[in-house]
Design an enzyme around this catalytic site. Structure first.
Site, PDB file in Angstrom:
ATOM      1  N   HIS A   1       0.869  -1.180   0.000  1.00 52.65           N
ATOM      2  CA  HIS A   1       0.000   0.000   0.000  1.00 52.65           C
ATOM      3  C   HIS A   1       0.904   1.227   0.000  1.00 52.65           C
ATOM      4  O   HIS A   1       2.026   1.174   0.513  1.00 52.65           O
ATOM      5  CB  HIS A   1      -0.850   0.090   1.272  1.00 52.65           C
ATOM      6  CG  HIS A   1      -1.707  -1.099   1.577  1.00 52.65           C
ATOM      7  ND1 HIS A   1      -1.238  -2.227   2.185  1.00 52.65           N
ATOM      8  CD2 HIS A   1      -3.037  -1.297   1.386  1.00 52.65           C
ATOM      9  CE1 HIS A   1      -2.223  -3.086   2.351  1.00 52.65           C
ATOM     10  NE2 HIS A   1      -3.330  -2.555   1.870  1.00 52.65           N
TER      11      HIS A   1
ATOM     12  N   ASP B   1      -0.737 -12.777   2.002  1.00 50.99           N
ATOM     13  CA  ASP B   1      -1.330 -11.761   2.874  1.00 50.99           C
ATOM     14  C   ASP B   1      -1.499 -12.416   4.242  1.00 50.99           C
ATOM     15  O   ASP B   1      -2.605 -12.764   4.660  1.00 50.99           O
ATOM     16  CB  ASP B   1      -2.665 -11.285   2.289  1.00 50.99           C
ATOM     17  CG  ASP B   1      -3.172 -10.035   2.987  1.00 50.99           C
ATOM     18  OD1 ASP B   1      -2.560  -9.633   3.994  1.00 50.99           O
ATOM     19  OD2 ASP B   1      -4.176  -9.465   2.529  1.00 50.99           O
TER      20      ASP B   1
ATOM     21  N   ASP C   1       2.462   1.952   3.303  1.00 49.17           N
ATOM     22  CA  ASP C   1       3.414   0.955   3.838  1.00 49.17           C
ATOM     23  C   ASP C   1       4.844   1.400   3.588  1.00 49.17           C
ATOM     24  O   ASP C   1       5.719   1.210   4.435  1.00 49.17           O
ATOM     25  CB  ASP C   1       3.261  -0.410   3.142  1.00 49.17           C
ATOM     26  CG  ASP C   1       1.900  -1.038   3.328  1.00 49.17           C
ATOM     27  OD1 ASP C   1       1.234  -0.722   4.320  1.00 49.17           O
ATOM     28  OD2 ASP C   1       1.515  -1.862   2.468  1.00 49.17           O
TER      29      ASP C   1
ATOM     30  N   ASP D   1     -10.477 -12.246  10.915  1.00 46.98           N
ATOM     31  CA  ASP D   1      -9.476 -12.295   9.849  1.00 46.98           C
ATOM     32  C   ASP D   1      -8.091 -12.458  10.482  1.00 46.98           C
ATOM     33  O   ASP D   1      -7.404 -11.481  10.730  1.00 46.98           O
ATOM     34  CB  ASP D   1      -9.595 -10.973   9.070  1.00 46.98           C
ATOM     35  CG  ASP D   1      -8.890 -11.016   7.731  1.00 46.98           C
ATOM     36  OD1 ASP D   1      -8.596 -12.118   7.256  1.00 46.98           O
ATOM     37  OD2 ASP D   1      -8.660  -9.937   7.172  1.00 46.98           O
TER      38      ASP D   1
ATOM     39  N   GLU E   1      -9.042 -14.030  -1.466  1.00 52.45           N
ATOM     40  CA  GLU E   1      -8.270 -14.312  -0.237  1.00 52.45           C
ATOM     41  C   GLU E   1      -8.990 -15.393   0.560  1.00 52.45           C
ATOM     42  O   GLU E   1     -10.179 -15.275   0.850  1.00 52.45           O
ATOM     43  CB  GLU E   1      -8.124 -13.020   0.573  1.00 52.45           C
ATOM     44  CG  GLU E   1      -7.373 -13.230   1.871  1.00 52.45           C
ATOM     45  CD  GLU E   1      -6.859 -11.924   2.465  1.00 52.45           C
ATOM     46  OE1 GLU E   1      -6.545 -10.986   1.697  1.00 52.45           O
ATOM     47  OE2 GLU E   1      -6.770 -11.846   3.697  1.00 52.45           O
TER      48      GLU E   1
ATOM     49  N   ASP F   1      -4.765 -13.841  -2.620  1.00 54.41           N
ATOM     50  CA  ASP F   1      -4.101 -13.517  -1.362  1.00 54.41           C
ATOM     51  C   ASP F   1      -4.092 -14.812  -0.556  1.00 54.41           C
ATOM     52  O   ASP F   1      -5.113 -15.242  -0.005  1.00 54.41           O
ATOM     53  CB  ASP F   1      -4.814 -12.377  -0.626  1.00 54.41           C
ATOM     54  CG  ASP F   1      -4.207 -11.030  -0.979  1.00 54.41           C
ATOM     55  OD1 ASP F   1      -3.372 -10.979  -1.905  1.00 54.41           O
ATOM     56  OD2 ASP F   1      -4.549 -10.027  -0.322  1.00 54.41           O
TER      57      ASP F   1
ATOM     58  N   GLU G   1     -10.750  -7.103  -4.424  1.00 52.42           N
ATOM     59  CA  GLU G   1     -10.564  -8.159  -3.416  1.00 52.42           C
ATOM     60  C   GLU G   1     -11.800  -8.231  -2.526  1.00 52.42           C
ATOM     61  O   GLU G   1     -12.028  -7.342  -1.694  1.00 52.42           O
ATOM     62  CB  GLU G   1      -9.315  -7.828  -2.594  1.00 52.42           C
ATOM     63  CG  GLU G   1      -8.987  -8.896  -1.570  1.00 52.42           C
ATOM     64  CD  GLU G   1      -7.675  -8.591  -0.841  1.00 52.42           C
ATOM     65  OE1 GLU G   1      -6.713  -8.143  -1.497  1.00 52.42           O
ATOM     66  OE2 GLU G   1      -7.633  -8.810   0.370  1.00 52.42           O
TER      67      GLU G   1
HETATM   68  C1  XUL Z   1      -7.377  -6.855   4.478  1.00 49.26           C
HETATM   69  C2  XUL Z   1      -6.628  -7.248   3.264  1.00 49.26           C
HETATM   70  C3  XUL Z   1      -5.799  -6.178   2.650  1.00 49.26           C
HETATM   71  C4  XUL Z   1      -5.742  -6.220   1.156  1.00 49.26           C
HETATM   72  C5  XUL Z   1      -4.981  -5.073   0.546  1.00 49.26           C
HETATM   73  O1  XUL Z   1      -8.133  -7.868   5.017  1.00 49.26           O
HETATM   74  O2  XUL Z   1      -6.656  -8.379   2.847  1.00 49.26           O
HETATM   75  O3  XUL Z   1      -4.527  -6.275   3.181  1.00 49.26           O
HETATM   76  O4  XUL Z   1      -5.182  -7.396   0.708  1.00 49.26           O
HETATM   77  O5  XUL Z   1      -5.491  -3.838   0.893  1.00 49.26           O
HETATM   78 CO    CO Z   2      -5.715  -9.320   1.262  1.00 48.48          CO
END
Ligand code: XUL
Ligand code: CO
Length: 440
Positions: free
Chosen positions: A101, A339, A104, A307, A268, A296, A232
């Site tokens: 990001h 991730d 980051d 999460d 994800e 992810d 996502e």
């Molecule tokens: C949050 C998540 C984020 C995204 C990128 O749950 O997965 O880190 O992958 O913004």
């Molecule tokens: Co993510």
């Protein structure tokens, strides 16, 4: 050059019998599986926010993870140290990609102008480190959720001034993606959702989100940024309800706003399970629509139900994921981005390596199992037989759009009660186990 992981050298493949926690047991980058090297299939990526910026803090307690790169008093020096440590980590681990990001890699400044200037400084260092090492940017994204201005959302904020601020962050990150040669760009709607419908005009917010995405598509086109755009999905957390709930919801949203040609999905595992789906489910839904772009790769704890972003070690999960990915001919230009974060009690910097090594081995094993299952055709043959009634006669007429209710009624009257047919779930699960356990 200062080393941030002096006790770790380049991680090597030592094979299944190795007891070295800092060696690969399954992931052998150059080994060919189904016509491509493991490295080409798996396209591993490190998530900058967890691996480099994760501190181990949680809602109940402070940072626990000592890191050699976050000691400098000056935040820009700290950012530079972190970036150098990151590239040492990527190259020692042997991954080809990373993701970040905006906030980051460079701390947010007092103004948008200052934030952009700070970002520019770190982007030029990242560009140099990428060129020096050959590590590339799988995707970048804008953090539209941490700053207090985004408490009520970014593109779905009721205040148009916040929408404008979010747009300027994304505009900048599209330029950064172009500069660093990112192959994808991710939109995760961190706070795009609601906590109560009492204060929310849902339809208007969805229209605003679509307008925002449309402007991003237009701007990328204008500057010649050709990365694959990815959304996502996540159903909740931090909001009670996130608009990008799951793969099915996002696909419906994109189609209803005519945006589906411009986006694919970044699925994800832990987000799918938060939506009460399996990882395999959301991958399959995305892939079935030709919209599985990237992954992810992590896993949650089903007993905790939030999460937890753990490193993926579940071999069923990786095998089922690789079945979908191989089934669609791969993920490129997407990849498998970890991730995932080490637990807050995993305080040794080498735990970062151990965590990634285990996850890479788990996906390498999943890849081999999936490739063997596909090669042997057991599952495919079963599926073909299961749907064979659609290959001829009335079934073929249904699929060709040539049947109608009258013809179907005539068929049902003539043929009487259909024969019961076993779904053979237990047999199929046993076959998968045979392949999972039988691998050398
Ligand atoms: C949050 C998540 C984020 C995204 C990128 O749950 O997965 O880190 O992958 O913004
Ligand atoms: Co993510």
């Amino acid at each position: 050059m200062k080393q941030y992981f002096p006790s770790v050298s380049a991680v090597k493949y030592e094979g299944p019998q190795s007891r070295n926690p800092l060696a690969f047991k399954r992931y052998n980058a150059a080994e060919k599986v189904a016509g491509k090297t493991m490295r080409e299939h798996l396209r591993f990526s490190v998530a900058y926010w967890h691996t480099m910026k994760g501190t181990g803090s949680d809602p109940f307690g402070a940072a626990t993870l000592p890191r050699g790169w976050n000691r400098a008093a000056d935040p820009m020096q700290q950012a530079e140290d972190t970036l150098r440590a990151a590239f040492e980590f990527f190259t020692k681990l042997g991954v080809d990609y990373y993701c970040f990001h905006d906030r980051d890699i460079a701390p947010e400044g007092e103004s948008l102008r200052e934030s952009n200037a700070r970002l520019d400084r770190m982007v030029s260092l990242a560009k140099k480190l990428q060129a020096d090492t050959g590590v590339g940017l799988l995707w970048n994204t804008a953090n539209l959720f941490s700053h207090p201005r985004y408490a009520n959302g970014a593109a779905t904020n009721p205040d148009a001034a916040v929408f404008a601020h979010a747009a300027s962050q994304v505009k900048k990150m599209l330029e950064v993606g172009l500069e660093l040669g990112a192959t994808n760009y991710v939109f995760w709607g961190g706070r795009e959702g609601y906590d109560t419908l009492l204060n929310t005009d849902l339809k208007r917010e969805l229209d605003h989100l679509a307008a925002f995405l449309r402007m991003a598509v237009d701007y990328a086109k204008k500057i010649g940024f050709k990365a694959q755009f990815l959304i996502e999905p996540k159903p909740k957390e931090p909001t009670k309800h996130q608009y990008d709930f799951d793969a099915g919801t996002v696909i419906g949203f994109l189609k209803s706003y005519g945006l589906d040609g411009h986006f694919k999905l970044n699925i994800e595992n832990n987000h799918a399970t938060l939506a009460a789906h399996t990882f395999q489910h959301d991958l399959t839904v995305a892939s079935a629509h030709g919209m599985l772009g990237s992954v992810d790769a992590n896993q949650g704890d089903l007993l905790l139900g939030w999460d937890t972003d753990q490193f993926p070690t579940d071999l069923y999960g990786t095998a089922y994921a690789m079945l979908v990915i191989l089934g669609q001919g791969g993920l490129a230009p997407g990849g498998l981005n970890f991730d995932a974060k080490v637990r807050r009690a995993s305080v040794d910097p080498e735990d970062l390596f151990i965590a990634h090594i285990g996850a890479m081995d788990a996906f390498a094993h999943g890849l081999k199992v999936a490739a063997r299952l596909i090669d042997d055709g057991v599952l495919r043959d079963f599926l073909e037989r299961r749907y064979a009634s659609y290959d001829a006669g009335i079934g073929a007429a249904i699929e060709a759009g040539k049947a109608d209710f009258a013809a179907l009624e005539a068929h049902a009257l003539e043929h009487g009660e259909p024969e019961p047919r076993s779904g053979k779930q237990e047999m199929l699960e046993n076959i998968v186990n045979q392949y999972l356990l039988g691998m050398q």
